[in-house]
Design a protein around this motif. Structure first.
Motif, mmCIF file in Angstrom:
data_model
loop_
_atom_site.group_PDB
_atom_site.id
_atom_site.type_symbol
_atom_site.label_atom_id
_atom_site.label_comp_id
_atom_site.label_asym_id
_atom_site.label_seq_id
_atom_site.Cartn_x
_atom_site.Cartn_y
_atom_site.Cartn_z
ATOM 1 N N HIS A 470 -2.071 3.606 12.692
ATOM 2 C CA HIS A 470 -0.604 3.674 12.663
ATOM 3 C C HIS A 470 -0.103 4.750 11.713
ATOM 4 N N LEU A 471 -1.039 5.422 11.019
ATOM 5 C CA LEU A 471 -0.663 6.536 10.137
ATOM 6 C C LEU A 471 -0.978 7.811 10.896
ATOM 7 N N LYS A 472 0.055 8.512 11.315
ATOM 8 C CA LYS A 472 -0.126 9.669 12.211
ATOM 9 C C LYS A 472 -0.013 10.971 11.419
ATOM 10 N N TYR A 494 -2.108 8.946 -4.557
ATOM 11 C CA TYR A 494 -0.833 8.210 -4.568
ATOM 12 C C TYR A 494 -0.867 6.955 -3.712
ATOM 13 N N CYS A 495 -1.797 6.862 -2.762
ATOM 14 C CA CYS A 495 -1.844 5.640 -1.944
ATOM 15 C C CYS A 495 -2.393 4.487 -2.783
ATOM 16 N N PRO A 496 -1.621 3.412 -2.964
ATOM 17 C CA PRO A 496 -2.079 2.319 -3.834
ATOM 18 C C PRO A 496 -3.100 1.399 -3.172
ATOM 19 N N ALA A 497 -3.519 1.761 -1.934
ATOM 20 C CA ALA A 497 -4.483 0.906 -1.239
ATOM 21 C C ALA A 497 -5.753 1.673 -0.852
ATOM 22 N N GLY A 498 -5.891 2.896 -1.316
ATOM 23 C CA GLY A 498 -7.121 3.653 -1.050
ATOM 24 C C GLY A 498 -7.333 3.952 0.423
ATOM 25 N N VAL A 499 -6.264 4.192 1.152
ATOM 26 C CA VAL A 499 -6.384 4.445 2.594
ATOM 27 C C VAL A 499 -6.954 5.836 2.878
ATOM 28 N N TYR A 500 -6.593 6.802 2.035
ATOM 29 C CA TYR A 500 -6.957 8.196 2.334
ATOM 30 C C TYR A 500 -8.137 8.647 1.468
ATOM 31 N N GLU A 501 -9.106 9.298 2.124
ATOM 32 C CA GLU A 501 -10.271 9.819 1.398
ATOM 33 C C GLU A 501 -10.548 11.235 1.865
ATOM 34 N N ASN A 518 -6.642 -0.761 5.501
ATOM 35 C CA ASN A 518 -6.272 -1.199 4.144
ATOM 36 C C ASN A 518 -4.786 -1.075 3.842
ATOM 37 N N CYS A 519 -4.022 -0.489 4.733
ATOM 38 C CA CYS A 519 -2.629 -0.140 4.423
ATOM 39 C C CYS A 519 -1.812 -1.401 4.081
ATOM 40 N N VAL A 520 -1.021 -1.298 3.001
ATOM 41 C CA VAL A 520 -0.157 -2.432 2.628
ATOM 42 C C VAL A 520 1.317 -2.150 2.962
ATOM 43 N N HIS A 521 1.558 -1.135 3.783
ATOM 44 C CA HIS A 521 2.907 -0.845 4.302
ATOM 45 C C HIS A 521 3.895 -0.472 3.196
ATOM 46 N N CYS A 522 3.403 0.233 2.158
ATOM 47 C CA CYS A 522 4.345 0.577 1.071
ATOM 48 C C CYS A 522 5.203 1.779 1.435
ATOM 49 N N LYS A 523 4.739 2.635 2.349
ATOM 50 C CA LYS A 523 5.454 3.834 2.853
ATOM 51 C C LYS A 523 5.373 5.051 1.925
ATOM 52 N N THR A 524 4.563 4.989 0.860
ATOM 53 C CA THR A 524 4.512 6.111 -0.082
ATOM 54 C C THR A 524 4.021 7.400 0.571
ATOM 55 N N CYS A 525 3.045 7.294 1.481
ATOM 56 C CA CYS A 525 2.508 8.516 2.099
ATOM 57 C C CYS A 525 3.582 9.234 2.919
ATOM 58 N N ASP A 526 4.412 8.475 3.616
ATOM 59 C CA ASP A 526 5.479 9.056 4.420
ATOM 60 C C ASP A 526 6.481 9.795 3.514
ATOM 61 N N VAL A 535 3.158 10.546 9.121
ATOM 62 C CA VAL A 535 4.261 9.735 9.651
ATOM 63 C C VAL A 535 3.778 8.298 9.731
ATOM 64 N N TRP A 536 4.478 7.411 9.016
ATOM 65 C CA TRP A 536 4.137 5.981 9.054
ATOM 66 C C TRP A 536 4.800 5.379 10.292
ATOM 67 N N THR A 537 4.001 4.760 11.151
ATOM 68 C CA THR A 537 4.559 4.054 12.316
ATOM 69 C C THR A 537 4.083 2.596 12.227
HETATM 70 S S1 SF4 Z 1 1.935 3.100 3.545
HETATM 71 FE FE1 SF4 Z 1 0.717 4.915 3.131
HETATM 72 S S2 SF4 Z 1 0.540 5.009 0.919
HETATM 73 FE FE2 SF4 Z 1 1.205 2.911 1.433
HETATM 74 S S3 SF4 Z 1 -0.645 1.707 1.615
HETATM 75 FE FE3 SF4 Z 1 -0.192 2.461 3.657
HETATM 76 S S4 SF4 Z 1 -1.338 4.371 3.807
HETATM 77 FE FE4 SF4 Z 1 -1.232 3.873 1.632
#
Ligand code: SF4
Ligand SMILES: Cc1cc2nc3c(=O)[nH]c(=O)nc-3n(C[C@H](O)[C@H](O)[C@H](O)COP(=O)(O)OP(=O)(O)OC[C@H]3O[C@@H](n4cnc5c(N)ncnc54)[C@H](O)[C@@H]3O)c2cc1C
Length: 550
Positions: A470-472, A494-501, A518-526, A535-537
């Motif tokens: 869902h992260l495009k 910056y991702c607080p859930a370690g989604v990006y490596e 692992n995404c916690v839907h915080c939207k920081t990456c967007d 783009v967070w979808t």
């Molecule tokens: S919304 Fe983005 S920054 Fe936040 S947890 Fe998900 S991937 Fe990481």
């Protein structure tokens, strides 16, 4: 791929998002007219599952919606007894006397509570009022009318293959059409963003600003627990690297809600907000409080910080934006839930008047006016300079000039600073890596501080792996070709859930990996990606964190 055939259902009002704003709107609509058909759609597995807040709740919004909330058993039971403000240095702290704090910063009459649990309770009130409440339903698309207005949303599409084609158990979802659609998705809503772009809703206002809030719930030693105490700190560990501060709330049952908010306009791309939060807990004052306790939950969510200057136009044909989809947080008070509820009430009242007059699908201009000129606008206008003074001149100026500005606004209703500008967006504020030095963060000790992936397991987040990520990425080459050399790919920090490596193996080109599960839907990456390429979808409904009482 051609658009799938979908059934559709018609409502008076379709509401996306069961946070305080969406729930308040739903309840008020049915209070005003029990014949209105209202549907409320929420992507979390249950109401409250995706809600993360501090929270010290100003009950003014709830009292306007449900005056007898106490008798009805709302979970606001811990009244604030004491407010404490500290400026931290690495080894000590300075307490700021309460008497020099502007009166609006007092938490007298507010409650320490889980906003998630308040939403669960409001969900019950909405159902009792006859609202159709559907958790586990992600709203993934806007249904546009032929005249360009918003007509509804697509919800409940399930079972796609990783490449986006329909899988074996594919469900196309439904079109939920409304005479009015309310987008109450909270901060950086994915549909709200599309609507704002389509109708240029940010034209003429300052860019939206955000912080990243990370929170843990601890059970602490009862000897150290002081139910009703609210502590806020500024200063260490963020210092000159970033704006922000901590919150420490003594809730019921020996629980402590502890968190750090990091303003996302920081420049140094090596800053690692999660690691800042972890080292904050090793400050002697905090470590002493936590020793002997245990962390029982973790989560993160962006918080809107643009305030008055960044409020977009909140209406367009057929649609209204509510709550933090407009950005209604009073930043120095770290409070937005009261305004979210008040915005839900105002949107509902405007829609009910319009429907009663036989209107549909037009702009609810009364609602937009009420947001700016009513209680919410007054609340945000008097603190409008605190964030820009902090961002442009630093912590000391924010404490002195920002504090002075809050006093004059609070007591005299005027500001000597006019309306300060925020300047760049948070993404554009990110500096190039060559201008900064990497920051050496201590390793977590597993007692007070934890590594990111261990902590993510305490958010109970879960995403079905057989769906598309869902992260495009708008352009898949940018993380390695641009962000890595120019900004040391800050997504890994910056991702607080370690989604990006960024995976670097001998003899191979570096690879950008997205662990979307692992995404916690915080939207920081967007928000923070310096290339604005992520783009967070929405993932399929029910996926994401399962916060117990955040
Ligand atoms: S919304 Fe983005 S920054 Fe936040 S947890 Fe998900 S991937 Fe990481
Ligand atoms: C760390 C932190 C601390 C805070 N502390 C406080 C505090 O102490 N006091 C206070 O008053 N405020 C506080 N706030 C702010 C407060 O939490 C927000 O202002 C408030 O939650 C906004 O309410 P909302 O209804 O607009 O959005 P939210 O509470 O974010 O709710 C939005 C809901 O919509 C759902 N949703 C989003 N998109 C979709 C979609 N496309 N389809 C279906 N569902 C969707 C989400 O899952 C969520 O449940 C804090 C915020 C943070 C992050």
């Amino acid at each position: 791929m051609s658009a799938p055939e979908r059934e559709s259902m018609e409502y008076d009002v379709v509401i996306v998002g069961a946070g305080p704003a969406g729930l308040a709107a739903a309840i008020r609509l049915r209070q005003l007219d029990p014949d209105l058909s209202v549907v409320l759609l929420e992507k979390g597995s249950e109401i409250g599952a995706h809600i993360l807040s501090g929270a010290v709740i100003d009950p003014s919004g709830l009292s306007a919606l449900i005056p007898d909330w106490k008798e009805k058993g709302a979970p606001l039971t811990v009244e604030v007894k004491e407010d404490r403000f500290y400026v931290l240095g690495e080894a000590g702290q300075l307490r700021v006397p309460n008497m020099i704090m502007p009166p609006l910063m007092s938490n007298h009459g507010n409650y320490i509570a889980s906003l998630g649990n308040l939403c669960r309770w409001m969900g019950e009130q909405a159902e009792a009022a006859g609202v159709e409440v559907f958790p586990g339903m992600s709203c993934s698309e806007i249904v546009w009318g032929e005249d360009g207005s918003v007509r509804g949303v697509v919800a409940g599409e399930f079972g796609k293959n990783p490449d986006g084609t329909p899988g074996p158990g594919y469900e196309p979802g439904m079109e939920l059409r409304g005479k009015y659609v309310f987008l109450a998705e909270g901060v950086r809503g994915s549909l709200s963003k599309q609507v704002a772009e389509r109708f240029d809703l940010y034209k003429g206002v300052e860019p939206a600003k955000y912080g990243l809030g990370m929170k843990e719930i601890w059970e602490i030693d009862p000897e150290k627990h002081r139910e009703g105490t609210v502590t806020h700190t500024l200063g260490w560990p963020l210092g000159r690297n970033a704006g922000g501060g901590s919150f420490i709330y003594h809730a019921a049952n020996n629980q402590l809600f502890i968190g750090l908010v990091v303003h996302l306009n920081y420049e140094n791309p090596y800053l690692y907000p999660y690691a800042e939060f972890q080292r904050f807990k090793h400050h002697p004052m905090i470590a002493d409080l936590l020793k002997g306790g245990k962390r029982i939950a973790y989560g993160a969510r962006a918080i809107s910080e643009g305030g008055w200057q960044s409020m977009p136009k909140a209406v367009a044909p057929g649609v209204a934006l509510l709550g933090c989809s407009v950005g209604l947080v009073n930043v120095p008070r770290i409070k937005g839930s009261h305004n979210a509820i008040l915005s839900g009430i105002a949107a509902a009242e405007a829609a009910q008047r319009a429907l009663a007059a036989g209107r549909s699908g037009d702009e609810l201009t009364d609602y937009n006016t009420e947001l700016r000129e009513g209680r919410i606008g007054q609340d945000l206008r008097r603190v409008r300079n605190v964030k820009p003074i902090w961002s442009n001149r630093g912590l000391f100026a924010s404490l002195t000039l920002g504090g002075f500005d809050m006093w004059t606004n609070n007591v005299l209703g005027l500001s000597l600073f006019g309306t300060q500008k925020h300047g760049k967006s948070d993404a554009a504020a990110t500096g190039e890596a060559r201008k900064f030095k990497p920051i050496d963060y201590p390793k977590p000790d597993g007692v007070l501080s934890f590594d990111r992936l261990t902590n993510v397991s305490f958010s109970m987040t879960n995403h079905e792996e057989s769906q598309p990520a869902h992260l495009k990425l708008k352009d898949p080459s940018i993380p390695i070709a641009v962000n890595l050399p120019k900004y040391a790919e800050p997504a890994t920090r910056y991702c607080p859930a370690g989604v990006y490596e960024v995976v670097e193996e001998a003899g191979r080109e570096p690879r950008f990996v997205i662990n979307f599960q692992n995404c916690v839907h915080c939207k920081t990456c967007d928000i923070k990606d310096p290339s604005q390429n992520i783009v967070w979808t929405v993932p399929q409904g029910g996926d994401g964190p399962n916060y117990p009482g955040m």
